[in-house]
Structure formats: C-alpha cells, structure tokens
Motif scaffolding. Structure first.
Motif, PDB file in Angstrom:
ATOM      1  N   PRO A 456       0.810  -1.227   0.000  1.00 38.08           N
ATOM      2  CA  PRO A 456       0.000   0.000   0.000  1.00 38.08           C
ATOM      3  C   PRO A 456       0.841   1.274   0.000  1.00 38.08           C
ATOM      4  O   PRO A 456       1.757   1.428   0.812  1.00 38.08           O
ATOM      5  N   GLY A 457       0.536   2.180  -0.934  1.00 45.11           N
ATOM      6  CA  GLY A 457       1.226   3.467  -1.016  1.00 45.11           C
ATOM      7  C   GLY A 457       2.555   3.420  -1.746  1.00 45.11           C
ATOM      8  O   GLY A 457       3.186   4.458  -1.975  1.00 45.11           O
ATOM      9  N   ILE A 458       2.996   2.233  -2.139  1.00 42.87           N
ATOM     10  CA  ILE A 458       4.324   2.084  -2.753  1.00 42.87           C
ATOM     11  C   ILE A 458       4.270   2.395  -4.251  1.00 42.87           C
ATOM     12  O   ILE A 458       3.396   1.918  -4.972  1.00 42.87           O
ATOM     13  N   GLU A 459       5.246   3.188  -4.709  1.00 43.86           N
ATOM     14  CA  GLU A 459       5.373   3.519  -6.125  1.00 43.86           C
ATOM     15  C   GLU A 459       6.554   2.791  -6.774  1.00 43.86           C
ATOM     16  O   GLU A 459       6.501   2.430  -7.959  1.00 43.86           O
ATOM     17  N   GLY A 494       0.061  -2.180  -9.206  1.00 43.53           N
ATOM     18  CA  GLY A 494       0.198  -1.041 -10.106  1.00 43.53           C
ATOM     19  C   GLY A 494       1.370  -0.138  -9.775  1.00 43.53           C
ATOM     20  O   GLY A 494       1.282   1.086  -9.948  1.00 43.53           O
ATOM     21  N   ILE A 495       2.474  -0.724  -9.335  1.00 41.98           N
ATOM     22  CA  ILE A 495       3.631   0.109  -8.992  1.00 41.98           C
ATOM     23  C   ILE A 495       4.215   0.746 -10.258  1.00 41.98           C
ATOM     24  O   ILE A 495       4.053   0.238 -11.362  1.00 41.98           O
ATOM     25  N   LYS A 496       4.927   1.838 -10.084  1.00 38.01           N
ATOM     26  CA  LYS A 496       5.479   2.581 -11.225  1.00 38.01           C
ATOM     27  C   LYS A 496       6.744   1.929 -11.786  1.00 38.01           C
ATOM     28  O   LYS A 496       7.010   2.011 -12.983  1.00 38.01           O
ATOM     29  N   GLN A 551       3.711  -5.871 -19.603  1.00 41.42           N
ATOM     30  CA  GLN A 551       4.044  -4.469 -19.309  1.00 41.42           C
ATOM     31  C   GLN A 551       4.491  -4.242 -17.858  1.00 41.42           C
ATOM     32  O   GLN A 551       4.148  -3.222 -17.241  1.00 41.42           O
ATOM     33  N   LEU A 552       5.213  -5.207 -17.317  1.00 43.41           N
ATOM     34  CA  LEU A 552       5.815  -4.985 -16.003  1.00 43.41           C
ATOM     35  C   LEU A 552       6.836  -3.861 -16.135  1.00 43.41           C
ATOM     36  O   LEU A 552       7.761  -3.948 -16.948  1.00 43.41           O
ATOM     37  N   PRO A 553       6.712  -2.776 -15.365  1.00 36.14           N
ATOM     38  CA  PRO A 553       7.662  -1.651 -15.475  1.00 36.14           C
ATOM     39  C   PRO A 553       8.991  -2.004 -14.803  1.00 36.14           C
ATOM     40  O   PRO A 553       9.204  -1.737 -13.623  1.00 36.14           O
TER      41      PRO A 553
END
Length: 727
Positions: A456-459, A494-496, A551-553
C-alpha cells in the motif's frame, strides 16, 4: 497419532523402523538428516520449519515424504516416534516439551535449553512419560575424543594433574552478522552456545568443576548495541586436577584442542584434525628417549591423519558409512541415541538429558562468575520505539538488511524518500537508521500475503533479496520463484517501477569475451554455470518476459565486484580466501570490475528517478582501476597482514571440481546433474572489459573513477570492522 508413551515404547521395540522427524532446517539439519539415514532401523519421514518453503526444499533435497511449517501440525498428521530439534536454543524448551507431552522421544542439539529450570522440567517430563531425551554433544563422539577418553578412563596417563581446553575459533557473526542471532542478543549467550563443547568434555574426562575464576574481556559493541566479550578465561579444579578453559572468538588461527597431563604421560587432542597423540616415557636414556618419543608422536599423527582422510574418501565413494570428522561425530551420537531406544537401555551418559542439564548449569555458572552484566537482552526494537512516520513510504526495499540494501536505504533517506523495508527476520540490522521516513515491516518475499501487506502506497520497488542455497532446487524454490511472485504482486499493485538487482556473474567474462555492454547476452551456457549466476539469470528471464508480455515496469541493474562499507574485505571476487591463504583466480594481472557500494546505491536511486528507462538493463562497473595483485597488496598494507597468495591456474580449479563431480556421479549424488564447466571457472578471472557508457549517460551515473577513493573506501573502510575485531 499415538500419545500413550507405553504404546509408543512397545511399537518401537518391534521390528518396524523408528519414525524420525527434523524440526528446523538450518545448517546443522543436513548433518542430522545424513546421520538418521545411516542409523540402523530408523526412517526419516517428515521435516518442519517455520518457513514452509525452506521445509519443502529440504524435504525435496533429502527425499523426505512430508514437510510442515509447525511441529504441532506435523505431530497431528503423521505418526512420529522421535523428533530432532535443531532450532535456535530459545525455542528448544517449548518444542521439546510439546513433543514429550505428545509421547515423542526428543533429540536436542546443544545447548539443551537456555536455563537449568527449563532443562530440569524436560528431564522430569521425559522420566514421567518413559521417553528418551537426548542432547547432541557430538564432539564427545569424535574418533580423537574416543581415544583420549579411553586413555583417561583406563588411567593410562596416571593420575591427571592438569587439563587445558582451548577453543580458539572466530565467531563470524560478531563481524558479519546476522546480529539478531540468538547467540548475540545477550553477552552470556555465546557461552551457552559454545561452552557446551568444552564443559561436556570436562564433565566426561574429570567430573564437575568446583569454584570458578572467570575473566571475560576484549568486549566489542555490535551494530545492534549488544556488547559481546570475545575472550573468556576460566580456571577451576576437580579434586587434584587443575582445569583451564580458554575461549577466543576473535579472528586468528583456528585451534580446538584438549591437553591432558598425567603422572605417567600426556595427551594432545585436536578436534579439527580429529587426532589424539599420547606421549609417554620409554626405557631409553634421556636423549634417545626424546628421539623415540618424537618419532612415536609423528607416527601416531601420520596414521591417524591417513585414517581420517581414508574415512572421508571412502565415505564420499559410499564404500563405508563415514564422512568428515564432524559428520562422523554427529552420526555416532545419533546412532548411540537410537540404539538405546531400540534396545530399551539407558542413554550413553554423554548424550543423556541429565548430562545436558548439568552442562547448562555449569555454563550458567561460568557466566555468573564472570560478573558481566546480562540484565539487558537485545531484541528487535518495538515499532512503538521508532519515530512516528512523517509521511507514508513510497519506496519498498526487499533485502534492505543486506550489504547493498543498507547503503541504498541510507541514500534514499538522504534524498528525502519515505522508505519501507521488508525484512524476513529481525530489524536489528537496520537499527542504525533512526528516521521518521523509514518503516520496517516483517515478511518473506516467498509469501504473497506478506508482499501484499507491504505494497500500500508504494510507487517503486527495489528487489535486492536473495537466498543462500546449495542445490538448484533450493535456488528455484527460494530465489527464482519468489522473484516471479514479487513481479506478480507489483503488477497487481500497479507500482510505477520494479528495479531488480542482478549480477555480472551471469555473463561469461573470460578471456575470449572482449568487451561487454548491456547489448551483450547473458552466458548462453548459463545452465552449466554456478547456481548463483544461473538463478540470477533465470530470474531476469522471468522478469523480462513479464515486462514484454504484461508491461511490467522493469529496470535491471547488474553490479560488478562490490566493495566498501559493510562488506567483507576478503572478497571472493578476487580469489578464494581461507584464513591467511588467497587462491587468486588466474594470474591476477588484469583489472577487475570493481565498484564501490556507495556508487551502486547511487545508481539504484537514479533507477527510480530517470524517466523512460523501463525495459532496460544497466551494468554497474567503475573504470578499471585495480588488479587482484594490487587489491591484495593494498589489503595487506592497510591491514598490516601477511597473506599467502597463490596465483592459481584455472585448470587446477576445474580439475578439482571435475574430480568431485566424478565422485558424485559414482555415488549418484543429487547434485551430479551439473557437469563442471571450465568456462564457469575461467569467468571468475573477469578478463572482459565492461563498457558502461550507457549507464553513465542514461542514468547520469558518476562512479568514483578514482583509484585512491576506490582503495580508501573499498578496502580501507571495509577493513575497519575487521581491524576492530582483532584488537
């Protein structure tokens, strides 16, 4: 499950195999598994570990039918006659008590418990239930100790005047961690952990010690704040016999010996060599007597050394059921335990529960006589004791307690990021960071629920965690598949960006390579490389496929030979170190791909800041500044050391590996599937040139590129904890 001890004793007295299980799958578990397999009429049917993945991998490696994550579940679902408890000592009492209450025999690794009160309760419970309770004081079953024991008990040396016990053996955890290890949480725990080796031998040879005089010194403060005493000197008597016990955990030449002086002769036992030589007068005149005795000692050593080597070699070939001295001692202690159960006889006094209790009692007496302060124990700092978070974390670091991970956290905090570090064990290695922007959570990267709770909250996610494994199946279970799971959870969250830390070891970097860039493919023969390089490459393949197809970043960084603060100065990227010996990979004349840990961490920070680099990989190697020869020269100069440096041709490493593999094939060892690769050994010379232009340009990375800084930080700073430990 049978809970009635009378029925259980009756079942064991029949011809059916004794059903054994192992609790705790750490380092010592392999020795016990082998010992159980070699014990007559015993079957290893189950294992358990709090980390279920580790339990499954261990069960697979040893062909054990069942794996569990708790003792209670194992006892509910299987019929077990005996359990080997091989967990940290602070868990011994509760687990042994549960097993005994369930009507199961118990064989404990030393120390039996952490207090005499706990030991007394277990001894009483076992007696009430009619069960066997044993403690593995395995040093007492070594061939050398058996010789010494027989000589002393038969009074061949006459009345004993003096016995000296030496345990000079570096405790690596003091310098390298893990600092949350039970042994380091309290300054007295090192005696409870190591002392049983000496005290059990003392009790067996001489009896219970009387008044104790104890000095504990050479104190060092660990990163977790705990104070540990590296040298202990104990003086006591048993009747007319004077006793000295000397313990030193600091770096130095290893020596574990017992010297016995009697009226008619003396004996010297060397545990590591597994030899025991006896020196007695001859009828000859003095000068001839000295000559005869010296030749006799040499002859004893020669015969015993050859016997030790023969047992090891024949054991490897499975021509005899023996192995190295340490394995043999555990094997014989285990065999004695099961023979007593099978025959309904009392346990050998060396492994009896009552002896285990007495050993703990005398170890506690040593701690008390030292007058050190043991009132404060070091445990993981409670979350309430940490500063309140100033803002929710946006960067998750997996593997933050490691060498590179700690430096990364340091630089992320300095750059103003809010960081969440997920650690599998204690948070003590991160106690140096008292920051209101650091949150520490417990978890295992192989557990989806743990990962999801950390998201949670992680980018941005940095994945630096890796497992220490021995077999390819273990690497798949504990390193490769958990990496897949990390990626799956990152996609769901959905991490960046996910930044994965690989290794240049996954390249072939031998003399035929030339220049390596990010466009250079990983070793096409990776399946024949060492398991670490292979596992990292396999993880990269999985992540890259997920990047392309889902599309894993993803960004991949591959550090070179990383040196600097928090790392060991005796780096295996230079050569194979053993005490004061370094076998260099090749001639040591080419520049090695060194990089400072501070520069690696800087690149990792840049990897979450630079836009548009998803799907790319970057190698992290500084300019070629030092050869292996130059590194070792600086290491010796700055550490005031004299190393024995051997520039070893690669073919010698390869031939030795090939010989071991041949034996594995002959004995059908599970690891025989990986045929030795000359290229794998030759790659360790690191003769390739790494062109990191793309890394410098696209990441804006500016490593040291300065020989003096490389030497000062990479060698000098890394040496500081080692030099402190030798004071």
């Amino acid at each position: 499950m049978i809970n009635n001890s009378t029925n259980r004793r009756a079942a064991i007295s029949a011809t059916a195999p004794i059903r054994a299980a192992i609790v705790g799958t750490g380092y010592i578990a392999e020795f016990h598994a082998r010992a159980i397999r070699e014990a007559a009429g015993v079957e290893l049917i189950a294992t358990c570990d709090a980390n279920f993945g580790r339990a499954k991998a261990f069960a697979g490696a040893w062909n054990i039918p069942r794996a569990f994550d708790s003792l209670s579940k194992m006892m509910e679902e299987t019929q077990i006659d005996c359990v080997h408890i091989l967990t940290p000592p602070d868990l011994h009492f509760s687990l042994a008590k549960a097993a005994l209450e369930a009507g199961v025999h118990v064989f404990l690794e030393k120390p039996m418990c952490t207090s005499t009160a706990e030991a007394d309760e277990l001894v009483k419970l076992a007696a009430e239930r009619g069960l066997y309770l044993g403690v593995s004081h395995n040093f007492l079953f070594s061939a050398a100790f058996e010789r010494l024991r027989a000589a002393v008990h038969a009074k061949e040396l006459g009345p004993i005047d003096h016995i000296t016990f030496n345990h000079f053996y570096e405790l690596g955890q003091i310098r390298f961690g893990p600092f949350d290890n039970w042994m380091l949480r309290n300054p007295g725990n090192v005696i409870l952990e190591t002392g049983p080796h000496l005290v059990s031998a003392l009790l067996d040879l001489a009896g219970a010690p009387e008044a104790l005089s104890v000095t504990a010194d050479r104190k060092v403060t660990l990163p977790n704040g705990a104070g540990i005493y590296r040298r202990w000197r104990v003086r006591t008597t048993v009747g007319r016999t004077a006793i000295d016990l000397n313990i030193n955990f600091a770096p130095g030449f290893p020596q574990r010996t017992i010297y016995v002086r009697g009226l008619f002769g003396s004996a010297l036992l060397d545990f590591d060599a597994d030899t025991c030589v006896i020196d007695q007068r001859t009828p000859l005149d003095v000068d001839f007597d000295r000559f005869k005795r010296s030749r006799g000692i040499a002859s004893q050593l020669r015969r015993q050394a050859l016997a030790v080597l023969a047992r090891y070699g024949l054991g490897k070939l499975k021509l005899v059921r023996r192995g190295n001295p340490y394995q043999n001692s555990i094997q014989d202690a285990t065999a004695a335990f099961y023979a007593a159960i099978r025959n309904g006889q009392p346990l050998d006094v060396r492994i009896a529960g009552r002896t285990g209790r007495d050993v703990i009692g005398h170890c506690v007496g040593i701690i008390e006589a030292s007058a050190i302060d043991v009132s404060v124990t070091m445990a993981a700092r409670a979350a309430a004791d940490r500063p309140a978070l100033a803002a929710p974390p946006t960067v998750l670091v997996l593997g933050g307690a490691g060498f590179i991970g700690r430096e990364l956290i340091r630089q992320l905090l300095a750059a103003g990021y809010g960081v969440r570090a997920m650690v599998r064990g204690s948070a003590l290695p991160l106690d140096e960071f008292a920051s209101d922007r650091l949150e520490i959570v417990g978890g295992d990267i192989g557990n989806r629920a743990d990962l999801e709770r950390a998201m949670p909250g992680i980018e941005f996610v940095h994945h630096l965690a890796h497992a220490q494994c021995k077999t390819w199946d273990e690497y798949l279970a504990n390193d490769v598949e958990p990496t897949r799971l990390v990626a799956e959870v990152c996609l769901s969250a959905g991490i960046k960006r996910l930044v994965y830390t690989g290794t240049i070891d996954s390249y072939y970097a031998g003399a035929k390579t030339g220049t390596i860039t990010e466009a250079t493919p990983l070793d096409p023969e990776i399946s024949r490389r060492n398991y670490y390089a292979r596992a990292k490459a396999a993880a990269e393949d999985i992540l890259t496929e997920m990047s392309r197809g889902r599309q894993l970043p993803l960004v991949i960084l591959r550090p070179g030979i990383v040196i600097g603060r928090g790392g060991g100065p005796f780096h295996w990227g230079v050569g194979r170190f053993s005490e004061n010996i370094c076998e260099v990979w090749g001639d040591g004349r080419n520049k090695l791909p060194f990089v400072l840990v501070s520069d690696v961490a800087a690149a990792l920070v840049r990897a979450i800041e630079v836009p548009g680099i998803e799907g790319k990989s970057y190698n992290l190697i500084d300019a070629p500044l030092l050869t292996a020869r130059e590194y070792l020269q600086e290491l010796q100069r700055r550490g005031d050391l004299k190393l024995s440096v051997i520039y070893q041709p690669i073919w010698k490493f390869y031939l030795a590996d090939f010989a071991k593999w041949t034996v594995k094939v002959l004995v059908k060892h599970p690891d025989r599937i990986r045929k030795p690769s000359y290229a794998d050994w030759e790659s360790r010379t690191q003769k390739a040139y790494f062109d990191c232009t793309r890394t410098r340009t696209e990441l804006g990375w500016k490593p040291a590129s300065d020989r003096q800084r490389m030497v000062d930080e990479g060698i000098g700073v890394a040496l500081e904890p080692w030099l402190e430990a030798t004071k």
